[in-house]
Design an enzyme around this catalytic site. Structure first.
Site, mmCIF file in Angstrom:
data_model
loop_
_atom_site.group_PDB
_atom_site.id
_atom_site.type_symbol
_atom_site.label_atom_id
_atom_site.label_comp_id
_atom_site.label_asym_id
_atom_site.label_seq_id
_atom_site.Cartn_x
_atom_site.Cartn_y
_atom_site.Cartn_z
ATOM 1 N N VAL B 170 -10.883 8.612 -18.245
ATOM 2 C CA VAL B 170 -10.678 7.881 -16.997
ATOM 3 C C VAL B 170 -11.387 6.538 -17.159
ATOM 4 O O VAL B 170 -12.499 6.481 -17.687
ATOM 5 C CB VAL B 170 -11.286 8.650 -15.804
ATOM 6 C CG1 VAL B 170 -11.222 7.814 -14.529
ATOM 7 C CG2 VAL B 170 -10.576 9.986 -15.609
ATOM 8 N N CYS B 171 -10.710 5.459 -16.738
ATOM 9 C CA CYS B 171 -11.380 4.157 -16.661
ATOM 10 C C CYS B 171 -11.826 3.729 -18.062
ATOM 11 O O CYS B 171 -11.098 3.930 -19.044
ATOM 12 C CB CYS B 171 -12.549 4.294 -15.677
ATOM 13 S SG CYS B 171 -13.358 2.796 -15.112
ATOM 14 N N THR B 172 -13.019 3.163 -18.175
ATOM 15 C CA THR B 172 -13.518 2.720 -19.471
ATOM 16 C C THR B 172 -13.961 3.878 -20.358
ATOM 17 O O THR B 172 -14.476 3.644 -21.458
ATOM 18 C CB THR B 172 -14.703 1.752 -19.284
ATOM 19 O OG1 THR B 172 -15.693 2.410 -18.496
ATOM 20 C CG2 THR B 172 -14.257 0.477 -18.582
#
Lengths: 299, 299
Positions: B170-172
């Protein structure tokens, strides 16, 4: 590209104010510094939406940011065993990203275990907090029902409400506000489960909206609606561009994989099964008259 | 309405499987009982989407539910100091609501403090876990950069990936998968911040999608996109109706208060300011060649 050792003061203020979510990063540039030397513009926290003009430069953006000197008492999120975690942690993330002073409060200090097993340590009890700018009450199932019959909790909520700027709930947190008598004659949202029956008990009208604002009372639909309501509150206070900054940080451009999320948008059999499941746990509570001693709920 | 003392067995199974979020409720009906006497239908966890026919009755719904006997090793969410809380807690809530065996794993057992200050206690370390059906890596800022240069963490992720059914971020969190060499030649999503530059470093192509599936690798955009990706995974495994049940529980029918959530949907000055702010913290990391010793990141 080289590290911007020299940046303008306005950007630095933005970094300090919005940079909460990045504080785990070891920023040597901040050593020996600190935010105290940067003065923040005044902002009228109570009125919100004082300026709906679009932001066209950095100074405008700064003006929309919260002023810690006004926002003294902060945003208190009341937490309790058995609550749904996202009801509290979603809005908490929104408020923190918006650089607002959000924190948790429990009946007693110490660990609070949410319905999905996540345990957080809470260092403020209701005895420590007598005033809040914003009160937020998350929801749950059985744990929430227990709060609605806890006289100490209800008395504290009523006390906080006397001077709060906003009194808010997420999901079935509205049951607790209702039990405290605060939704009488109000429009309100809550989790869809027997929402009409529950809100009618409290003298409130179920709007079916994602979130409902009635005076200083903001109530949202279930669980994930707390994200939308807390963003709406940020929008109310600081305007669209500041809200967009928060939404960008969280990349909040939701795309559910399937249609759903409300009984009407779901397959009828699924909505019925879910209601039957909740009934198994909660129908006695739904049918208990308001103010009934706890024994009624569990027999 | 009276409490349904007599309910059909299928509904009872639904209650047991989906009822995780209600466990704080004191259910006398369950005393002396337990779920062990209810046999669950077999489900092929690895293949997912084995049956895309619409559900028309309760037995069909049961068939779509996870079988704990297949899902032995569960869904491990790797957590670390400085991570963004919702990256992990959003998907965790989705998986728990879907009655999947989700849990947290950290490099060392003990408290993990997220970027917004929330601390959770983690009782599984990477030394305890050598196999997972699903690995999920949340993102963050500086804390995430630290993981990308931690050889023990990267080695563990590579080991888990060898036998995982799904490896996800998820995300970075995609930066960490990338640093482990797992995104080479893959399509991927990540937080919008310098997404192209970052994914190019790892030999991956940024799709700009809310979530991207490339073989067994699922990656999502920033923070809140983890909700959509984890729901998409539930949908992949168990079909639309089961996903709708989870979405109903969370009332996931999102309605952001303003347009935004991606740079393109935001006012240009806001997107630029946010990128400038992230640059202040992260541009050195972005510019560091892959595999650079830690010192490069912070000078």
């Amino acid at each position: 590209m080289h590290f911007k050792k020299i940046i303008n003061n306005t950007l630095l203020r933005l970094i300090i104010v919005l940079g909460f979510s990045l504080t785990a990063f070891n920023i040597h540039a901040f050593n020996g510094g600190g935010s105290s030397k940067f003065s923040m513009p005044k902002h009228d926290f109570a009125n919100g939406s004082v300026n709906n003009q679009p932001i066209t430069n950095m100074d405008d953006l700064m003006f929309r940011q919260p002023n810690p000197n006004v926002n003294v008492n902060g945003i208190g999120i009341f937490v309790y065993d058995g609550m749904f975690s996202l009801d509290a942690l979603g809005p908490y993330q929104v408020f923190k990203t918006a650089a607002l002073n959000a924190f948790f409060i429990a009946k007693k200090k110490g660990p609070v275990t949410m319905s999905n097993g996540i345990t957080i340590n809470v260092d403020k009890s209701i005895d420590d907090v007598s005033k809040l700018d914003v009160l937020l009450i998350p929801g749950g199932a059985g744990g929430t029902a227990m709060q609605t019959i806890d006289p100490e909790v209800l008395a504290w909520i009523k006390q906080i409400d006397q001077t709060s700027i906003f009194t808010t709930s997420v999901c079935t947190g509205a049951w607790i506000l209702g039990a405290a008598g605060l939704l009488e004659g109000k429009d309100a949202s809550t989790h869809w489960y027997r929402a009409n029956e529950m809100l009618t008990k409290f003298g409130a009208d179920y709007t079916g909206k994602r979130w409902t604002r009635d005076g200083k009372y903001w109530t949202s639909a279930g669980v994930t609606a707390g994200l939308d309501m807390s963003l709406a509150l940020v929008n109310h206070l600081f305007g669209k561009e500041y809200t967009q900054a928060v939404m960008l940080d969280m990349e909040y451009d939701p795309q559910p994989p399937v249609k759903g999320g409300t009984p009407k948008k779901s397959a009828p059999i699924i909505a019925q099964l879910m209601q039957d499941m909740y009934d198994f746990f909660l129908i006695n509570f739904v049918n208990c008259p308001l103010g009934t001693p706890g024994a009624c709920l569990f027999n």
